[in-house]
Design a protein around this motif. Structure first.
Motif, PDB file in Angstrom:
ATOM      1  N   PRO A  63       0.789  -1.233   0.000  1.00  0.00           N
ATOM      2  CA  PRO A  63       0.000   0.000   0.000  1.00  0.00           C
ATOM      3  C   PRO A  63       0.824   1.287   0.000  1.00  0.00           C
ATOM      4  O   PRO A  63       0.429   2.267  -0.631  1.00  0.00           O
ATOM      5  CB  PRO A  63      -0.847  -0.109   1.272  1.00  0.00           C
ATOM      6  CG  PRO A  63      -0.904  -1.566   1.570  1.00  0.00           C
ATOM      7  CD  PRO A  63       0.417  -2.114   1.106  1.00  0.00           C
ATOM      8  N   SER A  64       1.937   1.297   0.689  1.00  0.00           N
ATOM      9  CA  SER A  64       2.728   2.531   0.758  1.00  0.00           C
ATOM     10  C   SER A  64       3.268   2.942  -0.600  1.00  0.00           C
ATOM     11  O   SER A  64       3.458   4.131  -0.866  1.00  0.00           O
ATOM     12  CB  SER A  64       3.871   2.378   1.754  1.00  0.00           C
ATOM     13  OG  SER A  64       4.755   1.358   1.341  1.00  0.00           O
ATOM     14  N   SER A  65       3.505   1.974  -1.490  1.00  0.00           N
ATOM     15  CA  SER A  65       3.980   2.303  -2.834  1.00  0.00           C
ATOM     16  C   SER A  65       2.915   2.067  -3.901  1.00  0.00           C
ATOM     17  O   SER A  65       3.189   2.236  -5.089  1.00  0.00           O
ATOM     18  CB  SER A  65       5.241   1.496  -3.163  1.00  0.00           C
ATOM     19  OG  SER A  65       4.996   0.117  -3.001  1.00  0.00           O
ATOM     20  N   ARG A  66       1.699   1.675  -3.460  1.00  0.00           N
ATOM     21  CA  ARG A  66       0.570   1.465  -4.371  1.00  0.00           C
ATOM     22  C   ARG A  66       0.895   0.447  -5.474  1.00  0.00           C
ATOM     23  O   ARG A  66       0.565   0.633  -6.637  1.00  0.00           O
ATOM     24  CB  ARG A  66       0.096   2.779  -5.002  1.00  0.00           C
ATOM     25  CG  ARG A  66      -0.233   3.884  -4.025  1.00  0.00           C
ATOM     26  CD  ARG A  66      -1.467   3.646  -3.233  1.00  0.00           C
ATOM     27  NE  ARG A  66      -2.685   3.814  -4.026  1.00  0.00           N
ATOM     28  CZ  ARG A  66      -3.890   3.552  -3.572  1.00  0.00           C
ATOM     29  NH1 ARG A  66      -4.047   3.115  -2.349  1.00  0.00           N
ATOM     30  NH2 ARG A  66      -4.941   3.720  -4.328  1.00  0.00           N
ATOM     31  N   VAL A  67       1.524  -0.645  -5.069  1.00  0.00           N
ATOM     32  CA  VAL A  67       1.828  -1.742  -5.983  1.00  0.00           C
ATOM     33  C   VAL A  67       0.982  -2.949  -5.583  1.00  0.00           C
ATOM     34  O   VAL A  67       0.958  -3.330  -4.416  1.00  0.00           O
ATOM     35  CB  VAL A  67       3.329  -2.115  -5.945  1.00  0.00           C
ATOM     36  CG1 VAL A  67       3.615  -3.367  -6.769  1.00  0.00           C
ATOM     37  CG2 VAL A  67       4.179  -0.952  -6.441  1.00  0.00           C
ATOM     38  N   ALA A  68       0.298  -3.511  -6.566  1.00  0.00           N
ATOM     39  CA  ALA A  68      -0.513  -4.704  -6.351  1.00  0.00           C
ATOM     40  C   ALA A  68       0.027  -5.824  -7.227  1.00  0.00           C
ATOM     41  O   ALA A  68       0.273  -5.621  -8.413  1.00  0.00           O
ATOM     42  CB  ALA A  68      -1.973  -4.432  -6.711  1.00  0.00           C
TER      43      ALA A  68
END
Length: 84
Positions: free
Chosen positions: A15-20
């Motif tokens: 979540p902190s880097s918005r990577v899924a």
């Protein structure tokens, strides 16, 4: 991880880097075409688009690529390349 803006569940989220990272099994793809290419199905494409619109970088790990690696080292290298 449940993404609140879209309501989608993410297989792996940073979540902190918005990577899924989405691990896409056979149900995420259409049957292979005449050249053997498997394209994502409609619901999978919609999920990717909505997550991207919500600010996520979506990385897909297709089952047919993942299953092609014989060792943990090969899988590790593959994931590093995708995340790089």
């Amino acid at each position: 991880h449940l993404e609140p803006r879209t309501g989608y569940s993410l297989d792996l989220a940073l979540p902190s880097s918005r990577v899924a990272v989405e691990v896409d099994g056979p149900s995420h793809f259409l049957l292979p075409d005449g050249r053997g290419v498997r394209k994502p199905n409609g619901p999978t494409l919609l999920k990717r688009r909505l997550l991207a619109a919500a600010g996520w970088r979506v990385i897909s790990v297709p089952f047919y690529e993942w299953n092609g690696f014989a060792t943990a080292s090969e899988r590790h290298t593959y994931l590093q390349r995708l995340l790089g």
